[in-house]
Enzyme design. Structure first.
Site, PDB file in Angstrom:
ATOM      1  N   SER A 139       0.805  -1.193   0.262  1.00  0.00           N
ATOM      2  CA  SER A 139      -0.067  -0.194   0.110  1.00  0.00           C
ATOM      3  C   SER A 139       0.809   0.966   0.346  1.00  0.00           C
ATOM      4  O   SER A 139       1.719   1.811  -0.949  1.00  0.00           O
ATOM      5  CB  SER A 139      -0.631  -0.080   0.783  1.00  0.00           C
TER       6      SER A 139
ATOM      7  N   GLU B 139      -8.825  -4.789  -5.252  1.00  0.00           N
ATOM      8  CA  GLU B 139      -8.285  -3.783  -3.915  1.00  0.00           C
ATOM      9  C   GLU B 139      -9.548  -2.909  -3.889  1.00  0.00           C
ATOM     10  O   GLU B 139      -9.403  -2.513  -2.024  1.00  0.00           O
ATOM     11  CB  GLU B 139      -6.557  -2.776  -4.971  1.00  0.00           C
TER      12      GLU B 139
ATOM     13  N   HIS C   5      -7.799  -5.322  -0.643  1.00  0.00           N
ATOM     14  CA  HIS C   5      -6.321  -5.000   0.052  1.00  0.00           C
ATOM     15  C   HIS C   5      -6.014  -5.372   1.058  1.00  0.00           C
ATOM     16  O   HIS C   5      -6.753  -5.354   2.320  1.00  0.00           O
ATOM     17  CB  HIS C   5      -7.006  -3.427  -0.058  1.00  0.00           C
TER      18      HIS C   5
END
Length: 545
Positions: free
Chosen positions: A229, A340, A458
């Site tokens: 990330s 995601e 994610h």
């Protein structure tokens, strides 16, 4: 597409700003780790580093050294300054307890590290296989995510990766306003660089690794930087930053290609002046800003687009540098998860767009709001939103949320990742692409009723690589034997890449992307190379838009 990414990023990964109430108080305390008396016996490993002697702990064939300072406390006059050398100590410093985490929101923060929160937070942790004489093991430096406003190195236990033969280092770096505020009063000279202090910290940690990692059995000439990330974005930033050249030899980017167009310095400083006004510094002076309580800095700052083109740490936007071939030519692993955005839309229930606090047109579960939500989330016209809705018709998906999260994920993560693969591969850089596709992977940052959203999203790959002892919610079940086998194969691939620049192992064949078509799909029992990534994520459509 560039505009889409830039306008989209703040919601995509900086959800901490847009979905979390950041009104909080921050505990300001010193980092633990005062000097201790010398160790007795051989149970506790002692290592000499450039500050003095440190005593760690040993368990299951892995030695750990925690809370090691790599820079001086960035407090007082050092607030918003480049990191300075840490002070040395006498005796043997205890390194069996984590140091403080960097200031961040204390409420509604799914990544909040337990323990002390302090500005005195520039410390790191080392996990190393029990050293052998003359060890020169590969080194992996982990840069945590959290939107550049949350999380900490202690949340990632490197023990399992270290057991595969890699020296693992997890770091803290300044977050939020303390790490990324750009303001003209903070520049080293009028018109000079401001901001990106968190990226400077990452480079200081890498320089510490160069000086000290051999003492832990690591090879300073074989360092891999890795992150997920905002940590993955940080890896890309270091790939294009002049100040990081020569500090690493390989890079792993996990879900980090969402923000490739950093703000120019003038725009960032204008935002900084507005921020200064909001914390009571109408005089716009550095002295006033350095007197503001940490709690106010944490609660009022929001990163719009991570990083700033300051002319020093970043001399151009990340995407521009990659497209021009102006980056460190090191082997790269670059990957995403299946969907995601599903975490943000369905898991966290975000109802604002891109961190701007502008509400979406309506509930994303209501099909009547589909096109208006697309326009709001991606910052596009009604006509463009209609074209996107036609490309992603609701009839093709099980729910409006599924359609919405997938299209935003394709625009913000998948297709930018493919573009990065092509930019690096065309320059002759060995590039290995993946998509994590275990759609039954548990989410340990969500409560039990939301831990399985139906698709991998994610952060779902993180427990497969690291222990996460501080996850806010224990998973309702442990990984199945098949998932554990997948986790072991991923750790082995990451260790192989750190060692040689090639993630292939005896059990896993992982070719480079070639022309961008070869992507490894991680699935329990049947991980395989696919060639339909671009088509599956509608990348031709997004490129044409």
């Amino acid at each position: 597409m560039k505009a889409t990414r830039a306008r989209r990023v703040r919601r995509a990964v900086l959800f901490a700003v847009s979905s979390v109430s950041v009104a909080a108080t921050v505990l300001v305390a010193g980092v633990g780790g005062a000097a201790a008396s010398p160790a007795s016996g051989g149970a506790s490993p002692i290592v000499h580093i450039d500050g003095g002697l440190v005593r760690g702990a040993s368990a299951a064939g892995v030695n750990s050294f925690l809370g090691l300072p790599y820079a001086a406390p960035p407090t007082g006059k050092l607030r918003w300054r480049p990191p300075q050398p840490a002070a040395s100590w006498s005796g043997v410093r205890d390194a069996t307890q984590f140091g403080a985490a960097c200031p961040q929101a204390l409420t509604a923060n799914p990544f909040l590290p337990p323990g002390t929160i302090s500005e005195d937070c520039l410390n790191l942790n080392v996990y190393t296989p029990t050293p052998r004489s003359g060890s020169h093991r590969p080194v992996l430096v982990w840069i945590h995510g959290g939107g550049l406003v949350q999380d900490g190195g202690r949340n990632y236990d490197g023990t399992k990766l270290a057991a595969d033969g890699t020296v693992v280092v997890t770091i803290n770096y300044r977050l939020g306003a303390l790490g990324f505020l750009a303001h003209p009063a903070l520049a080293s000279r009028p018109g000079g660089a401001a901001g990106n202090y968190g990226l400077m910290d990452q480079q200081a940690a890498l320089r510490w690794v160069q000086r000290n990692i051999a003492q832990f059995g690591g090879d300073p000439r074989n360092v891999t930087i890795a992150g997920q990330s905002a940590g993955g974005l940080s890896v890309l930033a270091q790939m294009v930053s002049p100040g990081a050249r020569g500090l690493f030899q390989k890079a792993i980017v996990q879900s980090g290609t969402f923000a490739l167009n950093q703000r120019p310095l003038a725009a960032a400083e204008a935002s900084g002046e507005t921020f200064a006004q909001s914390v009571g510094c109408a005089d716009q002076t550095a002295a006033c800003l350095r007197s503001v309580p940490v709690s106010d800095l944490v609660s009022r700052f929001g990163v719009e687009i991570p990083g700033v083109v300051d002319g020093s740490v970043l001399t151009q936007p990340i995407g521009t540098a990659l497209a021009r071939g102006q980056f460190a030519r090191v082997p790269v692993i670059n990957g995403i998860t299946h969907d995601e955005e599903l975490l943000f839309v369905a898991g966290l229930g975000i109802t604002v767009s891109q961190g701007t606090n502008i509400p979406l047109a309506g509930d994303p579960t209501d099909p009547a709001n589909y096109q208006a939500n697309i326009a709001q989330a991606l910052g596009v016209s009604a006509a463009r939103a209609a074209a996107i809705a036609s490309e992603y018709p609701l009839s093709a998906y099980p729910s409006p949320v599924a359609a919405f999260s997938l299209l935003v994920s394709d625009a913000s993560f998948a297709c930018p990742a493919l573009q990065v693969d092509r930019w690096t591969a065309v320059r002759g850089v060995p590039t290995y692409a993946y998509q994590f596709n275990d759609d039954n992977a548990p989410l340990n940052i969500l409560p039990p009723d939301k831990q399985h959203l139906g698709l991998s999203t994610h952060g779902t790959e993180l427990p497969y690589l690291f222990g996460q002892p501080n996850a806010p919610f224990p998973v309702t079940r442990t990984l199945t034997p098949d998932q554990q086998a997948l986790a072991a194969s991923m750790r082995t691939a990451w260790a192989s890449f750190a060692a040689s620049g090639n993630p292939s192992t005896r059990a896993l064949s992982w070719p480079s992307v070639g022309n961008g078509t070869k992507v490894l799909s991680f699935v329990p029992l049947q991980s395989k190379v696919t060639t339909d990534f671009a088509a599956a994520h509608h990348c031709s459509f997004w490129a044409a838009g």
